[in-house]
Each structure stands twice: as structure tokens, then as C-alpha cells.
Design a protein around this motif. Structure first.
Motif, PDB file in Angstrom:
ATOM      1  N   LYS A  16       0.841  -1.218   0.000  1.00 41.45           N
ATOM      2  CA  LYS A  16       0.000   0.000   0.000  1.00 41.45           C
ATOM      3  C   LYS A  16       0.869   1.258   0.000  1.00 41.45           C
ATOM      4  O   LYS A  16       0.699   2.151  -0.829  1.00 41.45           O
ATOM      5  CB  LYS A  16      -0.919   0.041   1.243  1.00 41.45           C
ATOM      6  N   THR A  17       1.792   1.318   0.958  1.00 39.64           N
ATOM      7  CA  THR A  17       2.597   2.531   1.106  1.00 39.64           C
ATOM      8  C   THR A  17       3.531   2.714  -0.090  1.00 39.64           C
ATOM      9  O   THR A  17       3.673   3.828  -0.619  1.00 39.64           O
ATOM     10  CB  THR A  17       3.398   2.462   2.424  1.00 39.64           C
ATOM     11  N   ASP A  40      -2.011   6.327   8.202  1.00 39.41           N
ATOM     12  CA  ASP A  40      -1.557   5.163   8.956  1.00 39.41           C
ATOM     13  C   ASP A  40      -0.671   5.632  10.126  1.00 39.41           C
ATOM     14  O   ASP A  40       0.333   6.305   9.894  1.00 39.41           O
ATOM     15  CB  ASP A  40      -0.749   4.250   8.007  1.00 39.41           C
ATOM     16  N   ASN A  44       4.589   5.334   7.747  1.00 37.65           N
ATOM     17  CA  ASN A  44       5.565   4.849   6.750  1.00 37.65           C
ATOM     18  C   ASN A  44       5.652   5.727   5.506  1.00 37.65           C
ATOM     19  O   ASN A  44       6.742   5.931   4.965  1.00 37.65           O
ATOM     20  CB  ASN A  44       5.238   3.415   6.306  1.00 37.65           C
ATOM     21  N   ASP A 124      -2.966   6.852   1.970  1.00 39.23           N
ATOM     22  CA  ASP A 124      -2.325   5.594   2.355  1.00 39.23           C
ATOM     23  C   ASP A 124      -3.007   5.058   3.617  1.00 39.23           C
ATOM     24  O   ASP A 124      -2.857   5.615   4.702  1.00 39.23           O
ATOM     25  CB  ASP A 124      -0.828   5.845   2.624  1.00 39.23           C
TER      26      ASP A 124
HETATM   27 MG   LIG Z   1       1.756   0.907   4.756  1.00 44.15          MG
END
Ligand SMILES: [Mg+2]
Ligand SMILES: Nc1ncnc2c1ncn2[C@@H]1O[C@H](COP(=O)(O)OP(=O)(O)OP(=O)(O)O)[C@@H](O)[C@H]1O
Length: 253
Positions: A16-17, A40, A44, A124
Motif C-alpha cells: 500500500k505505502t 496510517d 511509513n 495511504d
Molecule cells: Mg503501509
């Protein structure tokens, strides 16, 4: 009008990131004005784009708690045209602190309607289907679902799709699945190819033609606080994310 896209999958470590950072960078490279929202508590995306811990106030947490936009939360990054609303661990408290408020699903949406002047906003999401992911989906026009090409790839995807459907019906009728993205693909590995075939048979057209290969440069880049596309533009992973941006822009017509 900006386009708000959640990058979501409640499964952890699926890319995802990495997708948020490198898709955002690819879009900004073709002169789109892009904002990453780090939703998040792990932070990250903020770290991976080179935002120091000292430069994270106000962060998304403060905006959520005040339920108001503050342009001081928008930080410039090393990438031209790319900004970020960063996150830190305090964001984890938001979920608990905002249990009894009115319209709690709309907090992020109310904030982001005030973030003007961006072509794309990429959110994110954390690896969970809680308050933050639900708020992200309510605020978005679409969602990109990264799937890691391995045996358990499809595990949990039906609950994600169900959540998307419930949010569409209950809170945000314009929400669509923008696409499913296969990540960490290893063409030499039979299992990886079988997973790809399976996912394409199951989901058809919504699976991006572009897939992201497993590539060591992609995993090295965040420790340098840089997107892979800045760290090494010619590596296979960077090329794939540039291809993904092209596919997304073309899809929109
Ligand atoms: Mg992530
Ligand atoms: N294409 C790739 N090739 C090699 N490594 C990758 C690739 N994509 C992601 N990784 C690495 O895999 C790990 C997980 O990726 P990432 O952090 O993007 O996943 P995530 O879904 O955001 O995780 P989380 O659920 O914890 O937020 C990271 O160490 C990242 O550098």
C-alpha cells in the motif's frame, strides 16, 4: 475537481505505502499536483518520502481531532508538485477519542474538501478496516487495492469488497474500485503466475494490466527517504509504477 483515491487493503505488507509513494511521484512527474494523506499511525509514507519526525506537526491527527483543515499540515516533499499531510503514532488515538461524535465516518471527508488545488489526493490506509480506513473510503472517489502475488493474496479481499459496498450504499455513492494492483510479482515463480491468473479470472477488467515486479531497489528506497522513482528511475519497479500512472491517466480519458 480533484480525484481522491484510497490505497487500501486490511492485509499488512502488501505494498500500500510503496504504491502510494511511487504512484504519487509518477503522477507528479507528469505535472499533476498531488497530495499524499498518510492515514496510517505507522507513518511509513511520511518516513518514506523523507519527512522527519520533527516536521510532523500539525499532522493528520490534529486535523482529525479539530475536525478542521489547516494548511500548515501540508508539507512540501523533495519531489516537485508532491506534498503530504504526515502522520505519527498519535494518530492511533484518533479512533478511540472519536467514538461518540456525530457523523464520525465523515471527519476526513470534511477536512479534505478544503484541500483545494490538487489534481490527485492519494490516501495511504493502515492495515485494518477501522475508523481510519472507513473515513478514507468515505472521502474518496475510488479505491486501489494492492494484492501481493502469493498464496494468501485473496484472503480477506471479500471483506474489503463488502466494506466498499457498504460504504457506497450507506455513505458515499460515488465510491468505486479504481483497480486491483498485483504487487511483488515474480515472473520466474510458478506460484506468482498462478496467483496472477487466478486474480485475473476472478476480477477481470478491474485488475490493472500493469503489475509491479519484486525489486530490491523498491525496498531500499524508503530507508533513503526517497521514492524509488527518485532513488533509481531505471529500475524495473520504478518503470512499473510509471506505467501504472500512465494506465490510470489513460483510463480516465
Ligand atoms: Mg503501509
Ligand atoms: N515491488 C516490491 N519489491 C520488493 N519489495 C517491496 C515491493 N513492494 C513493497 N516492498 C517491500 O515490502 C514491504 C511492505 O511494503 P509496504 O510497506 O508498501 O506495504 P503496506 O501494505 O503499506 O504495509 P502495512 O500494511 O504495514 O502498511 C516493505 O518493506 C517494502 O519495501
Amino acid at each position: 475537481m480533484n480525484k481522491i483515491i484510497s490505497i487500501a487493503n486490511q492485509k499488512g505488507g502488501v505494498g500500500k505505502t510503496t504504491t502510494t509513494i511511487n504512484l504519487a511521484t509518477s503522477l507528479s512527474a507528469v505535472n499533476k499536483k498531488v497530495l499524499i494523506v498518510d492515514a496510517d499511525p505507522q507513518g511509513n509514507a511520511s518516513t518514506g518520502i523523507g519527512i522527519t519526525y520533527d516536521d510532523r506537526t500539525p499532522s493528520l491527527y490534529e486535523l482529525i481531532v479539530k475536525r478542521d483543515f489547516d494548511k500548515k499540515a501540508i508539507k512540501k516533499t523533495i519531489v516537485p508538485n508532491l506534498s503530504i499531510i504526515p502522520a505519527n503514532t498519535s494518530l492511533a488515538a484518533a479512533e478511540v477519542e472519536l467514538t461518540n461524535i456525530n457523523k464520525r465516518e465523515f471527519v476526513l471527508s470534511d477536512i479534505l474538501v478544503q484541500a483545494l488545488n490538487f489534481d490527485y489526493i492519494l490516501i495511504d490506509c493502515p492495515p485494518a478496516l477501522g475508523f481510519l480506513t472507513i473515513n478514507s473510503l468515505v472521502a474518496s472517489s475510488s479505491v486501489i487495492v494492492p494484492l501481493q502475488s502469493e498464496f494468501f493474496a485473496l484472503e480477506g479481499i471479500s471483506s474489503l469488497m463488502k466494506t466498499v459496498q457498504l460504504i457506497k450504499e450507506g455513505f458515499n455513492p460515488k465510491l468505486n474500485v479504481e483497480g486491483i494492483l498485483l504487487t511483488m510479482v515474480d515472473k520466474r515463480n510458478t506460484l506468482s503466475s498462478l496467483v496472477e491468473k487466478d486474480v485475473r479470472e476472478h476480477f477481470g477488467e478491474i485488475v490493472y494490466k500493469t503489475t509491479i515486479p519484486r525489486n530490491v531497489k523498491i525496498s531500499e528506497a524508503p530507508s533513503h527517504g526517497k521514492p524509488a522513482i527518485i532513488y533509481d528511475v531505471n529500475c524495473s519497479g520504478s518503470m512499473a509504477y510509471i506505467g501504472l500512472a500512465r494506465e490510470i491517466i489513460n483510463k480516465q480519458g
